[in-house]
Each structure stands twice: as C-alpha cells, then as structure tokens.
Design a protein around this motif. Structure first.
Motif, PDB file in Angstrom:
ATOM      1  N   ASP A   1      -7.257  12.660   2.066  1.00  0.00           N
ATOM      2  CA  ASP A   1      -8.191  11.548   2.275  1.00  0.00           C
ATOM      3  C   ASP A   1      -7.451  10.219   2.365  1.00  0.00           C
ATOM      4  OD1 ASP A   1     -10.293  13.326   2.244  1.00  0.00           O
ATOM      5  OD2 ASP A   1     -10.986  12.783   0.230  1.00  0.00           O
ATOM      6  N   TRP A   2      -6.466  10.024   1.477  1.00  0.00           N
ATOM      7  CA  TRP A   2      -5.716   8.763   1.498  1.00  0.00           C
ATOM      8  C   TRP A   2      -4.998   8.611   2.826  1.00  0.00           C
ATOM      9  CZ3 TRP A   2      -1.009   6.796   2.497  1.00  0.00           C
ATOM     10  CH2 TRP A   2      -0.784   5.468   2.128  1.00  0.00           C
TER      11      TRP A   2
ATOM     12  N   LYS B   1       2.381   1.728  -3.523  1.00  0.00           N
ATOM     13  CA  LYS B   1       1.388   2.246  -4.474  1.00  0.00           C
ATOM     14  C   LYS B   1       1.190   3.747  -4.260  1.00  0.00           C
ATOM     15  CE  LYS B   1      -3.320   1.444  -6.094  1.00  0.00           C
ATOM     16  NZ  LYS B   1      -4.550   0.668  -5.918  1.00  0.00           N
ATOM     17  N   PHE B   2       1.132   4.165  -3.005  1.00  0.00           N
ATOM     18  CA  PHE B   2       0.973   5.583  -2.714  1.00  0.00           C
ATOM     19  C   PHE B   2       2.198   6.375  -3.172  1.00  0.00           C
ATOM     20  CE2 PHE B   2       1.222   9.274   0.197  1.00  0.00           C
ATOM     21  CZ  PHE B   2       0.034   9.886  -0.143  1.00  0.00           C
TER      22      PHE B   2
ATOM     23  N   GLU C   1       0.838  -1.203   0.000  1.00  0.00           N
ATOM     24  CA  GLU C   1       0.000   0.000   0.000  1.00  0.00           C
ATOM     25  C   GLU C   1       0.871   1.250   0.000  1.00  0.00           C
ATOM     26  OE1 GLU C   1      -3.378   1.805   2.918  1.00  0.00           O
ATOM     27  OE2 GLU C   1      -3.516  -0.342   2.493  1.00  0.00           O
ATOM     28  N   HIS C   2       1.935   1.221   0.780  1.00  0.00           N
ATOM     29  CA  HIS C   2       2.881   2.342   0.800  1.00  0.00           C
ATOM     30  C   HIS C   2       3.501   2.540  -0.588  1.00  0.00           C
ATOM     31  CE1 HIS C   2       3.834   2.126   5.406  1.00  0.00           C
ATOM     32  NE2 HIS C   2       2.658   2.677   5.171  1.00  0.00           N
TER      33      HIS C   2
ATOM     34  N   ARG D   1      -7.449   7.944   5.774  1.00  0.00           N
ATOM     35  CA  ARG D   1      -7.955   6.556   5.724  1.00  0.00           C
ATOM     36  C   ARG D   1      -6.850   5.569   6.086  1.00  0.00           C
ATOM     37  NH1 ARG D   1     -10.124   8.167   0.993  1.00  0.00           N
ATOM     38  NH2 ARG D   1      -8.652   6.921  -0.175  1.00  0.00           N
ATOM     39  N   HIS D   2      -5.649   5.816   5.581  1.00  0.00           N
ATOM     40  CA  HIS D   2      -4.533   4.912   5.842  1.00  0.00           C
ATOM     41  C   HIS D   2      -4.221   4.846   7.337  1.00  0.00           C
ATOM     42  CE1 HIS D   2      -0.865   2.684   4.950  1.00  0.00           C
ATOM     43  NE2 HIS D   2      -0.230   3.495   5.786  1.00  0.00           N
TER      44      HIS D   2
ATOM     45  N   ARG E   1       2.046   7.003  -6.798  1.00  0.00           N
ATOM     46  CA  ARG E   1       1.072   8.065  -7.094  1.00  0.00           C
ATOM     47  C   ARG E   1       1.670   9.437  -6.758  1.00  0.00           C
ATOM     48  NH1 ARG E   1      -2.153  10.470 -10.129  1.00  0.00           N
ATOM     49  NH2 ARG E   1      -4.044  11.315  -9.220  1.00  0.00           N
TER      50      ARG E   1
ATOM     51  N   THR F   1      -5.525   1.222   8.176  1.00  0.00           N
ATOM     52  CA  THR F   1      -4.368   0.355   7.965  1.00  0.00           C
ATOM     53  C   THR F   1      -3.353   0.460   9.095  1.00  0.00           C
ATOM     54  OG1 THR F   1      -4.715   0.685   5.589  1.00  0.00           O
ATOM     55  CG2 THR F   1      -2.650  -0.344   6.253  1.00  0.00           C
TER      56      THR F   1
ATOM     57  N   PHE G   1      -7.218  14.389  -2.411  1.00  0.00           N
ATOM     58  CA  PHE G   1      -6.850  12.982  -2.568  1.00  0.00           C
ATOM     59  C   PHE G   1      -5.790  12.587  -1.539  1.00  0.00           C
ATOM     60  CE2 PHE G   1      -3.431  10.247  -4.150  1.00  0.00           C
ATOM     61  CZ  PHE G   1      -4.097   9.027  -4.153  1.00  0.00           C
ATOM     62  N   LEU G   2      -4.730  13.383  -1.432  1.00  0.00           N
ATOM     63  CA  LEU G   2      -3.638  13.066  -0.515  1.00  0.00           C
ATOM     64  C   LEU G   2      -4.112  13.058   0.937  1.00  0.00           C
ATOM     65  CD1 LEU G   2      -0.817  15.188  -2.190  1.00  0.00           C
ATOM     66  CD2 LEU G   2      -1.032  12.687  -2.208  1.00  0.00           C
TER      67      LEU G   2
END
Length: 128
Positions: A107-108, A80-81, A77-78, A111-112, A84, A116, A104-105
């Motif tokens: 919110d990601w 992939k971020f 996940e890290h 949530r992370h 991006r 997570t 986007f940043l």
C-alpha cells in the motif's frame, strides 16, 4: 497477487524498471508470508530493503539533476520508509512475515508511486 501494472508507470524507463523489481520482491515477500517461510521472508525483506535504498538514491539523483523543487520532502518520505523497513526487517528475524506487513509495504509503495512520484515526472521528462 502483487504485481506492477501499467497504471504505475512514471514514463521514466529506469524508474519504471526499478519499480517493477520492487514489486517482484514484494510478491516474493507475500509468498513467504503465505507459506510461513521465516527464513525466506527475512531474505526477501532484506533484498527489498537493499534494492529500495538503491532505487531511492537513483530517484533522488534524477530529481536533483532535474531541479525538482520537492526533493527535500520526497527524500524525507524515503528516509521514513527506510526506517520502517529496518524495523520490519529486525522484527522478521524472529517470526514469520505477516500479511499485514506485506499489505503495509504494498500500500505504501503504491500510494508513493501514484502520488508522490508522479509529481516529479514533468521535471524528469525534461531530462529525456
């Protein structure tokens, strides 16, 4: 305004401090987007990218030391971020940072942390 709140606390002091720092860079990025300051936006996004990579490395080292079983998925996940973030940084060089990018940043990251990251907290607390 973008800011870290106690609701985002993992209870792991080092990681909470790093998360606060990331939120400060997001706030700077939001300021750049709001004021349409392209150069400052590129700078803020670049700093955010570098700091986030260092944070992810520290976080993953702690997860590894604690025997956290979800390390591989978390690391993916890290990665992939980070990919991006690289795309967004390249895009930012030629244009202003958009509010959508900041959203986007933010919110990601939120949530992370709340989903997570909270999964590893019991494992890391064993190290304290």
């Amino acid at each position: 305004m973008i800011e870290w709140t106690p609701a985002l606390s993992t209870g792991v002091a080092l990681l909470d401090e790093q998360h606060k720092e990331i939120y400060q860079w997001l706030a700077e990025l939001q300021s750049a987007a709001d004021d349409e300051r392209t150069l400052f936006g590129v700078y803020s996004l670049t700093r955010l990218k570098h700091y986030t990579r260092a944070h992810f490395a520290a976080e993953e080292a702690l997860m590894k030391a604690s025997g956290y079983p979800g390390l591989a998925e978390h690391s993916a996940e890290h990665a992939k971020f980070c990919a991006r973030l690289n795309e967004l940084q390249l895009k930012s060089i030629g244009q202003d940072i958009s509010r959508d990018t900041v959203e986007f940043l933010t919110d990601w990251l939120t949530r992370h942390i709340t989903r997570t990251d909270m999964a590893y907290v019991p494992y890391l607390k064993k190290l304290q």
